[in-house]
Design an enzyme around this catalytic site. Sequence first.
Site, PDB file in Angstrom:
ATOM      1  CB  SER A 135     -34.386  65.225   8.090  1.00 28.78           C
ATOM      2  OG  SER A 135     -34.828  64.653   6.887  1.00 28.78           O
ATOM      3  N   PRO A 136     -33.471  67.396   5.808  1.00 34.47           N
ATOM      4  CG  PRO A 136     -33.355  66.789   3.571  1.00 34.47           C
ATOM      5  CD  PRO A 136     -32.906  66.375   4.925  1.00 34.47           C
TER       6      PRO A 136
ATOM      7  CD  GLN B  61     -33.338  67.030  -0.409  1.00 34.12           C
ATOM      8  OE1 GLN B  61     -34.333  67.749  -0.301  1.00 34.12           O
ATOM      9  NE2 GLN B  61     -33.253  65.840   0.179  1.00 34.12           N
TER      10      GLN B  61
ATOM     11  CE1 TYR C  55     -41.899  67.959  -4.462  1.00 33.30           C
ATOM     12  CE2 TYR C  55     -40.127  66.932  -3.239  1.00 33.30           C
ATOM     13  CZ  TYR C  55     -41.288  67.680  -3.266  1.00 33.30           C
ATOM     14  OH  TYR C  55     -41.839  68.143  -2.097  1.00 33.30           O
TER      15      TYR C  55
END
Length: 784
Positions: free
Chosen positions: A435-436, A513, A595
Amino acid sequence: MNIVCIGGGPAGLYAGLLLKKRNPQDRIVVIERNRPFDTFGWGVVFSDATLENLKKADLPTAEQIIRQFNHWDDIDIHIGQTTIRSGGHGFIGIGRKKMLNILQQRCLDLGVELVFETVAEDDQAMAMDYDADLVIASDGINSRIRTRYADTFKPDIDTRRCRFVWLGTQKTFDAFTFAFVNTEHGWFQAHAYQYEEGMSTFIVETRDETWRAAGIDTMSQEEGIAYCEALFAPWLDGHKLLSNAKHLRGAAIWIQFPRVICEQWVHQQRLPNGKTVPVVLMGDAAHTAHFSIGSGTKLALEDAIELASSFRTHDDVGAALTHYEAQRSIEVLKIQNAARNSTEWFENVKRYSRLAPEQFAYSLLTRSQRISHENLRLRDPQWMHHFESWFSRQASQTRARERAAGADNGAAAIPPMWTPFSLRSVVLKNRIVVSPMAMYSCVDGVPGDFHFQHLLARALGGAGLVMVEMTCVSPQARITPHCPGLWNTTQLQAWQHIVQAVHAQSDAKIGIQLGHAGRKGSTKAAWDGIDMPLESDNWPLVSASPLPYLPDVSQVPKALDAADMQQITEQFVQSTRLAAQAGFDVLELHCAHGYLLSCFISPLTNQRTDAYGGALENGLRFPLEVFKAMRAVWPEDRPLNVRISASDWVEGGITADDAVLIARAFKAAGADLIDCSSGQVSPEQKPVYGRMYQTPFADEIRNQEGIATMAVGAITEADQVNSIIASGRADLCAIGRPHLANPAWTLSETAKIGYTQVNWPQQYSAGKRQIETLFERAQSMQNG
C-alpha cells in the site's frame, strides 16, 4: 436470593436452572406467558462448540439434548442447475419444543418454580410480589422491560431489508441446505435443516421489495405458503410446507429481522416499596443475531452460562452483574458483527449471483468472516483442493503472459493470493499490493536512498505490486515539505532510478499515486504533529470550499476558481507524462482522505453553488475532468486506477451507496480499478474499526458495478487475503503496516500457510528455509 426470570424461553429457563444449581437455597421463579407446550418455532440449530459449552455448564441437560438432536456435517448449496456440497461443519438441530421441554423439566427437577400463562404486564409489581432481589429480563425480541427502561438500556434496533417466514416440512434433508431461486421479481432463498426424525425447518427469505412485487403482502397465509411450495418444489419432493402460526392472519407470518443492540444491560429500578432491585437483560431482549448463522439460541444459552459463572466468582450482586455485562457484551459483539456480515450477504444475493457457482458457494460459506480460507481447508480439505484448482484455472488466460514475465506458479491448486491478475497489459504475479504509505523522507520532493531501499526491499519481498506513496503534482500540492513530488527533471531521474532497480532486481510491478493535498497541506511530518500546520514557511492552500480541516487550527483554503482548476489539471497531466517516462507500470489518482479531489466529492467539504457543487454528480465533475485528462496522456496499455474514500464515517457525508455511484462514474471515464479506502475527510469521523473493516466497500463496488477493486485496511494475514480474493470480494489486497514491519511479508505469510511453489528471490532463500522449518515444527506440534 429471590430471583425472578420474566420470559420462559431458552435464556430464562437455562439461567433459572444454572442459578438454582449454583445455590439451591435461592428461590428462582420463571414466568412465561404461554402454556408449557406452546411454541411457534420449529427447530433450532447450534454448533458442536456450543454443545461442548452446555456439557461443561450442566451435563444432565446436555445429555438429554444429545439424545434428541439431529447432527450433520455437510452444507448443500443449490444455485441454478448446480449443487455444491461442503463438509466438516458440525451442527446440531433439535426441535424448539423438545428443547424447551428438556429445560422445563430440568428446572422442575432442581426446584425452580415455573409459572405459565402469566403475562408480566408490570415487572415492578411482579418483583414486589416475589420480593425479588434480581429480575432477569428474558422476555424476548419485543421485550417490554427493555422498552420500559429504554433510557438506561439505550437499545439500537435496526430493521433489516429481507422478509422471512419460519416454516416446517416433513421432507428431511441430510445436509444443511441453502437453495436459491431467481424469479421475475427477484431472488428467494431457503434455509433448511432436519431437526428430528421426519421433520425439518424450512425458512424462506427474500428482500422486502421482492416480496411485495411478488404480491405476497396481499396473499392469505395459505396462498403465501403455496407460493413458496411452488418455488422450492425441486427440493421438497412433493412434501408440503407447514405453518404453526395459525394465530397470525395473512402475510403477518412474514417478518423483517430486527437487529437489537443495547448500550447497557443492567438497570437499577427503585420499586414503589422503596427497595432497589437490579434488572438485567438476557437473550433476545439484550441482543439479536440473524438466523442465518444460527446463533440466537446459542447466545441465549451462553448468556445464562456467563451470568451463573459471574455469580460464582463474585459474592456481590452488583459486581457479578458488572462482570457479566463486561464479559458477554464483548463476545456478543463478535457474534453480532459476524451476523451482520451474514445478513448483508443474504440481502444482496443478486450481487453474488453473478459469480460462478463455485465462487458463489465459497462466498456463501465465508460470508460471516468467522470461517476463513484455512478454516475451510481444515473442515474439508478435498473440497478446498478442488476449489483452489478451479480458481487457479480461472487465471489461465493470464498464465501464459505470467510465465513469459518470468514466473510460474507450478501446481494447479494454488492459494488464491498467488494467482496472477491482469490490468490492461500489466500482469501481476499475485494479488498482494504494498500500500502507498507516506514516509515524509524527501528533500524538495526528490526521493533518495531511503526510498530506493524501502521500495526495492518490498519489491524483493514477494508482492505483486509496490505502490509509491502519494506523490504531489506541484510544490503547493504537498502535504508536508518532506513529501515526494513529480514535477521536475530531478524528481523524474530519481524515480527512474528506483523503477529501473525494481524491474531489474525483482519480478514485481511498481506504481505511483498522484495527488494534491488541498486543504490538508502545509503541515508538519506526522511524528511532529499530524495535521498540524507548519510553524513557518507555510504555502497557501486551496480546496473546493473555504473550509479549514481543523477549525481554528488549520489554514483557511481558497476555493478554486476556473483558472485554478485549469492550472491544477495541467499539473496532473504533466506529472502523468513524467510518470510514464519514469517507467511506472501502474498509475493511481488519489481522490480520497480529504485531499483536494476528495473535497470536491464529499458534501462535508464542498459547499459550492456553481456547476462543481451540490449534487454528487456535480462534485465529481472536477475529479473526472482531471482523470480524463490524465487518461488521455497515460499509455493506453497501462492501467489507471482511482483511490476513493468509500465512506466519510460522518452523518451527511459520503456513504457506501454513494461510493458505488462514484465508482460507476470513474469506470465510465475509463478507470481500471477502484482502490477502496475510507475516512480521513473530516476530523469528526467515527469509523467502525475491525479486521478487514473496509473490505465490504470493495465487495459492493466490485460485484455491483463489475469493476476490479482493491481492498485495504486491517488486512494482516495471508488467510484473510485468500478469503477476500477467493470469495470475489476484491481482486487485490493492499497491505500497509505489516509491510513496514516486514518487507518480505508476502513471502513470510506464504511460507506460514505451507505453500512452497514460489520463486523466491535469491536474497531470501535462507530466510525461506528458516520459515519453512518453523512451519514444519508448528505442524508437528499440532499433529502430535
